[in-house]
Write a protein that holds these residues in place. Structure first.
Motif, PDB file in Angstrom:
ATOM      1  N   GLU A  32       0.811  -1.204   0.000  1.00  0.00           N
ATOM      2  CA  GLU A  32       0.000   0.000   0.000  1.00  0.00           C
ATOM      3  C   GLU A  32       0.853   1.268   0.000  1.00  0.00           C
ATOM      4  N   VAL A  33       0.452   2.249  -0.788  1.00  0.00           N
ATOM      5  CA  VAL A  33       1.146   3.537  -0.809  1.00  0.00           C
ATOM      6  C   VAL A  33       0.608   4.375   0.349  1.00  0.00           C
ATOM      7  N   LYS A  34       1.526   4.826   1.202  1.00  0.00           N
ATOM      8  CA  LYS A  34       1.070   5.588   2.382  1.00  0.00           C
ATOM      9  C   LYS A  34       1.327   7.069   2.206  1.00  0.00           C
ATOM     10  N   ASN A  35       2.211   7.396   1.265  1.00  0.00           N
ATOM     11  CA  ASN A  35       2.624   8.786   1.127  1.00  0.00           C
ATOM     12  C   ASN A  35       2.923   9.090  -0.338  1.00  0.00           C
ATOM     13  N   ILE A  36       2.225  10.069  -0.892  1.00  0.00           N
ATOM     14  CA  ILE A  36       2.477  10.446  -2.280  1.00  0.00           C
ATOM     15  C   ILE A  36       3.442  11.634  -2.271  1.00  0.00           C
ATOM     16  N   ASP A  37       4.716  11.345  -2.456  1.00  0.00           N
ATOM     17  CA  ASP A  37       5.714  12.421  -2.395  1.00  0.00           C
ATOM     18  C   ASP A  37       6.273  12.729  -3.789  1.00  0.00           C
ATOM     19  N   GLY A  38       7.163  13.699  -3.830  1.00  0.00           N
ATOM     20  CA  GLY A  38       7.735  14.139  -5.106  1.00  0.00           C
ATOM     21  C   GLY A  38       8.462  13.030  -5.848  1.00  0.00           C
ATOM     22  N   LYS A  39       9.051  12.140  -5.086  1.00  0.00           N
ATOM     23  CA  LYS A  39       9.770  11.026  -5.681  1.00  0.00           C
ATOM     24  C   LYS A  39       8.802  10.113  -6.447  1.00  0.00           C
ATOM     25  N   LEU A  40       7.665   9.883  -5.839  1.00  0.00           N
ATOM     26  CA  LEU A  40       6.651   9.034  -6.485  1.00  0.00           C
ATOM     27  C   LEU A  40       6.108   9.728  -7.739  1.00  0.00           C
ATOM     28  N   VAL A  41       5.858  11.037  -7.624  1.00  0.00           N
ATOM     29  CA  VAL A  41       5.335  11.795  -8.772  1.00  0.00           C
ATOM     30  C   VAL A  41       6.322  11.736  -9.940  1.00  0.00           C
ATOM     31  N   ASP A  42       7.601  11.911  -9.662  1.00  0.00           N
ATOM     32  CA  ASP A  42       8.618  11.831 -10.718  1.00  0.00           C
ATOM     33  C   ASP A  42       8.668  10.430 -11.335  1.00  0.00           C
ATOM     34  N   PHE A  43       8.520   9.429 -10.494  1.00  0.00           N
ATOM     35  CA  PHE A  43       8.537   8.052 -10.985  1.00  0.00           C
ATOM     36  C   PHE A  43       7.362   7.820 -11.946  1.00  0.00           C
ATOM     37  N   VAL A  44       6.204   8.365 -11.589  1.00  0.00           N
ATOM     38  CA  VAL A  44       5.012   8.245 -12.444  1.00  0.00           C
ATOM     39  C   VAL A  44       5.256   8.931 -13.793  1.00  0.00           C
ATOM     40  N   LYS A  45       5.892  10.098 -13.775  1.00  0.00           N
ATOM     41  CA  LYS A  45       6.188  10.818 -15.029  1.00  0.00           C
ATOM     42  C   LYS A  45       7.097   9.995 -15.936  1.00  0.00           C
ATOM     43  N   LYS A  46       8.056   9.293 -15.320  1.00  0.00           N
ATOM     44  CA  LYS A  46       8.953   8.420 -16.089  1.00  0.00           C
ATOM     45  C   LYS A  46       8.219   7.175 -16.572  1.00  0.00           C
ATOM     46  N   MET A  47       7.273   6.710 -15.758  1.00  0.00           N
ATOM     47  CA  MET A  47       6.497   5.532 -16.163  1.00  0.00           C
ATOM     48  C   MET A  47       5.655   5.828 -17.400  1.00  0.00           C
ATOM     49  N   PHE A  48       5.025   7.004 -17.434  1.00  0.00           N
ATOM     50  CA  PHE A  48       4.231   7.348 -18.628  1.00  0.00           C
ATOM     51  C   PHE A  48       5.132   7.404 -19.862  1.00  0.00           C
ATOM     52  N   TYR A  49       6.280   8.040 -19.715  1.00  0.00           N
ATOM     53  CA  TYR A  49       7.239   8.129 -20.829  1.00  0.00           C
ATOM     54  C   TYR A  49       7.622   6.722 -21.323  1.00  0.00           C
ATOM     55  N   THR A  50       7.924   5.855 -20.354  1.00  0.00           N
ATOM     56  CA  THR A  50       8.329   4.481 -20.663  1.00  0.00           C
ATOM     57  C   THR A  50       7.186   3.695 -21.323  1.00  0.00           C
ATOM     58  N   MET A  51       5.989   3.873 -20.798  1.00  0.00           N
ATOM     59  CA  MET A  51       4.832   3.152 -21.347  1.00  0.00           C
ATOM     60  C   MET A  51       4.562   3.572 -22.787  1.00  0.00           C
ATOM     61  N   TYR A  52       4.600   4.881 -23.046  1.00  0.00           N
ATOM     62  CA  TYR A  52       4.347   5.364 -24.414  1.00  0.00           C
ATOM     63  C   TYR A  52       5.435   4.874 -25.374  1.00  0.00           C
ATOM     64  N   ASN A  53       6.668   4.912 -24.924  1.00  0.00           N
ATOM     65  CA  ASN A  53       7.785   4.457 -25.764  1.00  0.00           C
ATOM     66  C   ASN A  53       7.654   3.005 -26.172  1.00  0.00           C
ATOM     67  N   ASN A  54       7.011   2.225 -25.300  1.00  0.00           N
ATOM     68  CA  ASN A  54       6.869   0.798 -25.566  1.00  0.00           C
ATOM     69  C   ASN A  54       5.473   0.438 -26.071  1.00  0.00           C
ATOM     70  N   ARG A  55       4.694   1.476 -26.392  1.00  0.00           N
ATOM     71  CA  ARG A  55       3.358   1.310 -26.943  1.00  0.00           C
ATOM     72  C   ARG A  55       2.451   0.447 -26.067  1.00  0.00           C
ATOM     73  N   GLY A  56       2.457   0.768 -24.786  1.00  0.00           N
ATOM     74  CA  GLY A  56       1.561   0.076 -23.859  1.00  0.00           C
ATOM     75  C   GLY A  56       0.401   0.983 -23.474  1.00  0.00           C
ATOM     76  N   ILE A  57      -0.692   0.375 -22.995  1.00  0.00           N
ATOM     77  CA  ILE A  57      -1.840   1.174 -22.548  1.00  0.00           C
ATOM     78  C   ILE A  57      -2.005   1.118 -21.028  1.00  0.00           C
ATOM     79  N   GLY A  58      -1.208   0.266 -20.381  1.00  0.00           N
ATOM     80  CA  GLY A  58      -1.247   0.183 -18.926  1.00  0.00           C
ATOM     81  C   GLY A  58       0.098  -0.296 -18.419  1.00  0.00           C
ATOM     82  N   LEU A  59       0.467   0.163 -17.233  1.00  0.00           N
ATOM     83  CA  LEU A  59       1.745  -0.266 -16.657  1.00  0.00           C
ATOM     84  C   LEU A  59       1.626  -0.233 -15.134  1.00  0.00           C
ATOM     85  N   ALA A  60       1.960  -1.354 -14.517  1.00  0.00           N
ATOM     86  CA  ALA A  60       1.899  -1.433 -13.060  1.00  0.00           C
ATOM     87  C   ALA A  60       3.291  -1.196 -12.485  1.00  0.00           C
TER      88      ALA A  60
END
Ligand code: CO
Length: 182
Positions: A32-60
């Protein structure tokens, strides 16, 4: 029907490694995520970049080496800006019907198979901007949500196939992994 809580999230152009079948993290349960901090937000931004680059529609998160319980989705492959979804600590609270449809996965490269899923679900969770969200989903969106929630439990879509089919796929991918070195 409630409005889907899409979020405006800029990309961070840094590709993260996507773990593939055979990597242990894919079989671990996220926490469970207990704290949404800047580190998590940056990770999410990189995840979207990575997902689009690999032509995915979802990424866990577990697919990119994080044990945090969240996933991202964009059914448009970034073709239609503003359709980003981040679901933190997701829970399916209601579901109905069944539907068979084709699925693939960035962690199981080159494989698509039919999987039976719930046709409609009600999903609850938290958005990246820390709001409680509730989404009524059907069709492809409901399918992607269920697929990604499975990842957070250490489950892959090929687990739904017959043991023989699953074993054949794993054998083939192991060979491919060795040959191509991923
Ligand atoms: Co997947």
């Amino acid at each position: 029907m409630k409005e889907i809580p899409y979020e405006e999230i800029p990309l961070m152009e840094e590709e993260i490694k996507i773990y593939k079948i055979g990597d242990d993290i894919l079989r671990e349960e996220a926490e469970e995520v207990k704290n949404i901090d800047g580190k998590l937000v940056d990770f999410v931004k990189k995840m979207f970049y990575t997902m689009y680059n690999n032509r995915g529609i979802g990424l866990a998160a577990t697919q990119v080496g994080s044990k945090k319980r969240f996933f991202i989705v964009d059914l448009t492959l970034n073709q239609e800006p503003g359709k980003k979804l981040v679901i933190i600590n997701p829970v399916i609270v209601e579901s109905e019907g069944e539907e068979i449809g084709e699925e693939g996965c960035l962690s199981v490269p080159g494989v698509t198979e039919n999987v039976k899923r719930k046709e409609r679900i009600l999903l609850k969770g938290i958005s990246l901007d820390e709001k409680e969200i509730e989404i009524e989903a059907s069709g492809l969106l409901a399918r992607v949500f269920q697929h990604e929630i499975d990842h957070l439990k250490g489950k892959l879509f090929i687990d739904y196939l017959s043991p023989i089919k699953k074993a054949l796929i794993i054998k083939r991918l192991k060979k491919q992994k060795k040959k191509e070195g991923w």
